[in-house]
Scaffold this motif. Structure first.
Motif, PDB file in Angstrom:
ATOM      1  N   THR A   1      45.254  45.332  42.668  1.00 28.92           N
ATOM      2  CA  THR A   1      43.911  45.158  42.218  1.00 28.92           C
ATOM      3  C   THR A   1      43.997  44.721  40.820  1.00 28.92           C
ATOM      4  N   GLU A   2      42.796  44.644  40.274  1.00 28.42           N
ATOM      5  CA  GLU A   2      42.734  44.081  38.943  1.00 28.42           C
ATOM      6  C   GLU A   2      42.457  45.505  37.848  1.00 28.42           C
ATOM      7  N   ILE A   3      42.979  46.550  38.558  1.00 32.72           N
ATOM      8  CA  ILE A   3      42.930  47.973  37.697  1.00 32.72           C
ATOM      9  C   ILE A   3      43.826  47.856  36.440  1.00 32.72           C
TER      10      ILE A   3
ATOM     11  N   GLU B   1      36.059  52.177  33.364  1.00 35.29           N
ATOM     12  CA  GLU B   1      35.652  51.201  34.467  1.00 35.29           C
ATOM     13  C   GLU B   1      36.638  51.205  35.479  1.00 35.29           C
ATOM     14  N   ALA B   2      38.121  51.356  34.911  1.00 36.07           N
ATOM     15  CA  ALA B   2      38.858  51.098  35.845  1.00 36.07           C
ATOM     16  C   ALA B   2      39.067  52.483  37.120  1.00 36.07           C
TER      17      ALA B   2
ATOM     18  N   ARG C   1      36.334  53.945  37.921  1.00 35.76           N
ATOM     19  CA  ARG C   1      35.027  53.938  38.489  1.00 35.76           C
ATOM     20  C   ARG C   1      35.435  52.669  39.861  1.00 35.76           C
ATOM     21  N   ARG C   2      36.116  51.971  39.306  1.00 34.41           N
ATOM     22  CA  ARG C   2      36.261  50.793  40.524  1.00 34.41           C
ATOM     23  C   ARG C   2      37.241  51.444  41.580  1.00 34.41           C
TER      24      ARG C   2
ATOM     25  N   SER D   1      35.126  53.973  43.472  1.00 39.19           N
ATOM     26  CA  SER D   1      34.503  53.325  44.534  1.00 39.19           C
ATOM     27  C   SER D   1      34.929  52.399  45.594  1.00 39.19           C
ATOM     28  N   TRP D   2      36.080  51.961  45.425  1.00 45.87           N
ATOM     29  CA  TRP D   2      36.935  51.393  46.369  1.00 45.87           C
ATOM     30  C   TRP D   2      37.372  52.501  47.534  1.00 45.87           C
TER      31      TRP D   2
END
Ligand SMILES: C[C@@]1(CC(=O)O)c2cc3[nH]c(cc4nc(cc5[nH]c(cc(n2)[C@H]1CCC(=O)O)[C@@](C)(CC(=O)O)[C@@H]5CCC(=O)O)C(CC(=O)O)=C4CCC(=O)O)c(CCC(=O)O)c3CC(=O)O
Ligand SMILES: NC(=O)C1=CN([C@@H]2O[C@H](COP(=O)(O)OP(=O)(O)OC[C@H]3O[C@@H](n4cnc5c(N)ncnc54)[C@H](O)[C@@H]3O)[C@@H](O)[C@H]2O)C=CC1
Length: 210
Positions: A185-187, A198-199, A201-202, A205-206
């Motif tokens: 992913t974009e992490i 933000e990383a 958090r993503r 949530s994923w």
């Protein structure tokens, strides 16, 4: 020669380096970084080894090699500039099932040391199977540039997530799918942009949507 690559736990284990020159110093430092219980046996040692001894990071036995000094060792590095002594150390270790690395003879070693870079818990080791230590070192330096701090942070997040995933996704195949996909992913890009919160958090949530 086919060698089996492993990561060895030497924490608090008796590891002996025989010899006190520059090569011995390098091996002492790498063992120290892994919290080994280090003894150096050598009539002479480098200034840096002497400092480590003064600060009680290692124990220095100011004497020549004798078998009784290594009989209870977990691991021994034969690092003298005397081939005959190094061979004697190797033979003793082989006979007594002690791990032994001989700095001037792969044939007399049952393990060799790789060129290794670390970024937190990311460890990358390079071996040329003894053919060119200089090349192993060069490749390691290149890898250091490619795998910078962001990978250390990524691994920290993935390590924390791993526990959460194990607790929340009961199906083994789904867990495998999550672990495999999350690294694509974009992490990593977010971490590179210093958006660590933000990383995280993503990823969370994923995980919740899984
Ligand atoms: C077999 C092995 C046994 C062992 O020591 O475990 C071995 C053997 C020998 N090395 C020699 C020389 C050099 N060694 C280095 C450097 C390192 N040597 C290391 C490992 C190994 N060296 C094992 C094989 C690893 C593999 O290839 O997979 C590293 C990776 C790990 C470490 O030692 O911590 C470390 C890099 C540290 C880092 O990460 O930066 C340099 C470069 C430099 O110093 O800049 C030179 C000079 C240039 C050159 O020779 O390439 C000689 C003398 C040759 C001669 O007589 O001239 C012998 C004896 C022989 O070949 O018989
Ligand atoms: N594996 C590797 O990465 C490398 C291996 N080498 C090989 O390693 C050899 C040694 O390298 P250096 O550290 O530069 O040597 P050095 O000459 O700087 O040090 C040798 C050390 O061995 C000690 N010593 C000698 N006889 C001893 C004995 N009987 N008991 C205990 N200690 C003893 C000496 O006091 C000295 O501290 C080189 O001659 C070369 O063949 C060289 C470069 C790299």
């Amino acid at each position: 020669m086919e060698l089996y690559p492993i990561s060895l736990n030497v924490k608090n284990k008796k590891c002996v380096v025989v010899g006190g020159g520059n090569v011995a110093e390098r091996k002492v430092k790498s063992l120290l970084a892994c919290s080994a219980n280090i003894y150096v046996i050598s009539p002479q040692i480098t200034k840096n080894i002497e400092d480590l001894s003064l600060y009680k990071k290692i124990s220095w036995l100011k004497e020549e090699f004798a078998p009784n000094l290594i009989h209870d060792s977990f691991l021994v590095i034969a690092a003298t500039n005397n081939r005959i002594i190094n061979e004697e150390i190797s033979k003793y270790c082989e006979k007594n099932n002690i791990l032994v690395n001989v700095i001037d003879s792969m044939e007399n070693s049952n393990f060799i040391v790789n060129a290794t870079m670390k970024q937190n818990d990311l460890v990358i080791s390079v071996s040329t199977s003894g053919k060119s230590p200089a090349l192993a070192r060069k490749i390691k330096e290149e890898l250091k540039l490619k795998y910078g701090k962001e990978y250390g942070i990524l691994l920290e997040i993935l390590g924390e997530t791993r526990e959460l995933v194990k607790a929340n996704i009961s199906d083994e195949n789904l867990r495998k799918e999550f672990f495999t996909k999350v690294i694509d992913t974009e992490i990593l890009d977010l971490i590179k942009q210093e958006k660590v919160i933000e990383a995280k958090r993503r990823v969370k949530s994923w995980l919740l949507s899984h």
